[in-house]
Design an enzyme around this catalytic site. Structure first.
Site, PDB file in Angstrom:
ATOM      1  N   HIS A  41      -5.595  -7.483   2.090  1.00 54.91           N
ATOM      2  CA  HIS A  41      -5.942  -7.044   3.457  1.00 54.91           C
ATOM      3  C   HIS A  41      -6.772  -8.070   4.223  1.00 54.91           C
ATOM      4  CE1 HIS A  41      -4.356  -3.143   2.558  1.00 54.91           C
ATOM      5  NE2 HIS A  41      -5.289  -2.843   1.674  1.00 54.91           N
ATOM      6  N   HIS A  91      -1.305   0.679  -0.479  1.00 55.31           N
ATOM      7  CA  HIS A  91      -1.523   0.298   0.910  1.00 55.31           C
ATOM      8  C   HIS A  91      -0.665  -0.901   1.311  1.00 55.31           C
ATOM      9  CE1 HIS A  91      -5.195   2.328  -0.497  1.00 55.31           C
ATOM     10  NE2 HIS A  91      -5.238   2.839   0.721  1.00 55.31           N
TER      11      HIS A  91
END
Length: 364
Positions: free
Chosen positions: A129, A166
């Site tokens: 991320h 995710h």
């Protein structure tokens, strides 16, 4: 097949300092060692990197902020500007940790690029991320991007595969406009679920049009769900893209028992994905990622490691070792899926698979 395993005491201790996964790195390392799997691999000590190497992806301002942080001279407004709050709080030895993680994945890339191994594992990496100018989603450094950039010094075309719960937003964004890196992510996708990216419509742009695949799944995805979408899409991606090397992020937060309680994978399901990836016979880097039930993360990555080495640990009990009590009350390696309903029916999966294969036609 000789497998390279990135590890050092310093890397384990520093990674264990990260607030959201405190102690996880040691748990993973100790379980792998307890099955004597490290005896069957070649241990590679990672090289730390400096701020200049972090700036291959991250901004100078962000790197300077990481390096200058101390409890005594913290500037809350500046920390906030670079995402160092809430899900990514600053912590002691933060800069050293970032350099160690980044250095570990770059070292792994070099080992592959120089032909020392066909497969290299870095369970301490996988922080997908991280953005160029800020920390995000528990990720203070995007070692995935740094590793891919390093691999590009040796290989022309890199396939990045992400099976974390995710979406791998930081990696996709970094390579969204290039045809040299293909990003392929299977993840939970629904309104309000972090990071909110990774819809089927995100397929790259410009020179990268068609070089991003997103497979959004709903709650309750099982090993069978994962197998179906992999079988229906990944071979086609490899055939069309023809990668020279592969990076696979093996986040374990979709495994049953994770606090997110979203997917219902087991270690066997993720290991089957890795076995398929390795079967493509390209230089392959395996990275860690998410996973917040720490004993289950250790079970998962130990299972993947063992399967690569042709060692059966699935039917075993956890060996007695320093962290043995963490695996109670059953002390088994197997993780049983829950009774959670699988919202991914056949009609939905068929539509996703068909959409992916149609989007492959837009590759230039």
């Amino acid at each position: 097949m000789v497998v390279g395993f990135i590890s050092s005491e310093d890397l384990i201790q520093l990674t264990s300092l990260m607030p959201k996964i405190s102690g996880r790195a040691e748990l993973v390392s100790q379980l792998i060692e307890s099955f004597l799997l490290t005896d069957k691999m070649e241990i590679v000590e990672p090289n730390d990197i400096c701020g200049l190497q972090l700036m291959e992806f991250h901004s100078k301002e962000y790197v300077d902020t990481l390096e200058s942080y101390s409890h005594q001279s913290e500037d809350e407004q500046r920390l906030k500007q670079f995402g160092l709050e809430f899900d990514c709080p600053p912590f002691p030895k933060m800069f050293r940790t970032v350099c160690a993680i980044g250095g570990a994945s770059i070292t792994a890339a070099d080992e592959l690029g120089q032909g020392y191994f066909k497969v290299v594992i870095n369970w301490f990496g996988g922080w997908h991320h991280g953005q160029p100018d800020k920390a995000e989603g528990f990720c203070y450094v995007n070692d995935c991007v740094l590793a891919i950039r390093q691999l590009r010094n040796y290989f022309s075309r890199i396939l990045y595969i992400d099976v974390d719960l995710h979406h791998g937003n930081g990696v996709e964004t970094a390579f969204y406009q290039t045809s040299a890196v293909f990003t392929y992510s299977i993840h939970k996708y629904e309104s309000g679920f972090y990071p909110g990216t990774g819809g089927q419509e995100s397929v790259g742009e410009g020179r990268g049009l068609g070089y991003s695949v997103n497979i959004p799944l709903k709650d309750g995805a099982t090993d069978a769900t994962l197998q179906r979408v992999i079988e229906g899409t990944l071979d086609a991606v490899v055939e069309r893209f023809k990668p020279d090397a592969i990076v696979c992020q093996c986040g374990a937060d979709g495994v049953a028992g994770d606090p997110h309680q979203a997917f219902n994978y087991t270690p066997s399901g993720l290991s089957a994905v890795v076995s398929r990836v390795v079967s493509y016979n390209r230089p392959t880097l395996l990275l860690g990622g998410g996973g917040y039930n720490h004993p289950n993360v250790a079970r998962t990555w130990t299972k993947i490691t063992a399967d690569l080495l042709k060692v059966n640990v699935s039917d075993e009990e956890v060996p007695e070792h320093k962290h043995f009590t963490e695996y109670g009350p059953g002390f088994e390696m197997k993780i049983k899926p829950s009774n959670k309903r699988n919202e991914n029916d056949s009609l939905y999966l068929d539509s996703v698979i068909n959409s992916v294969n149609k989007n492959l036609d837009s590759m230039k």
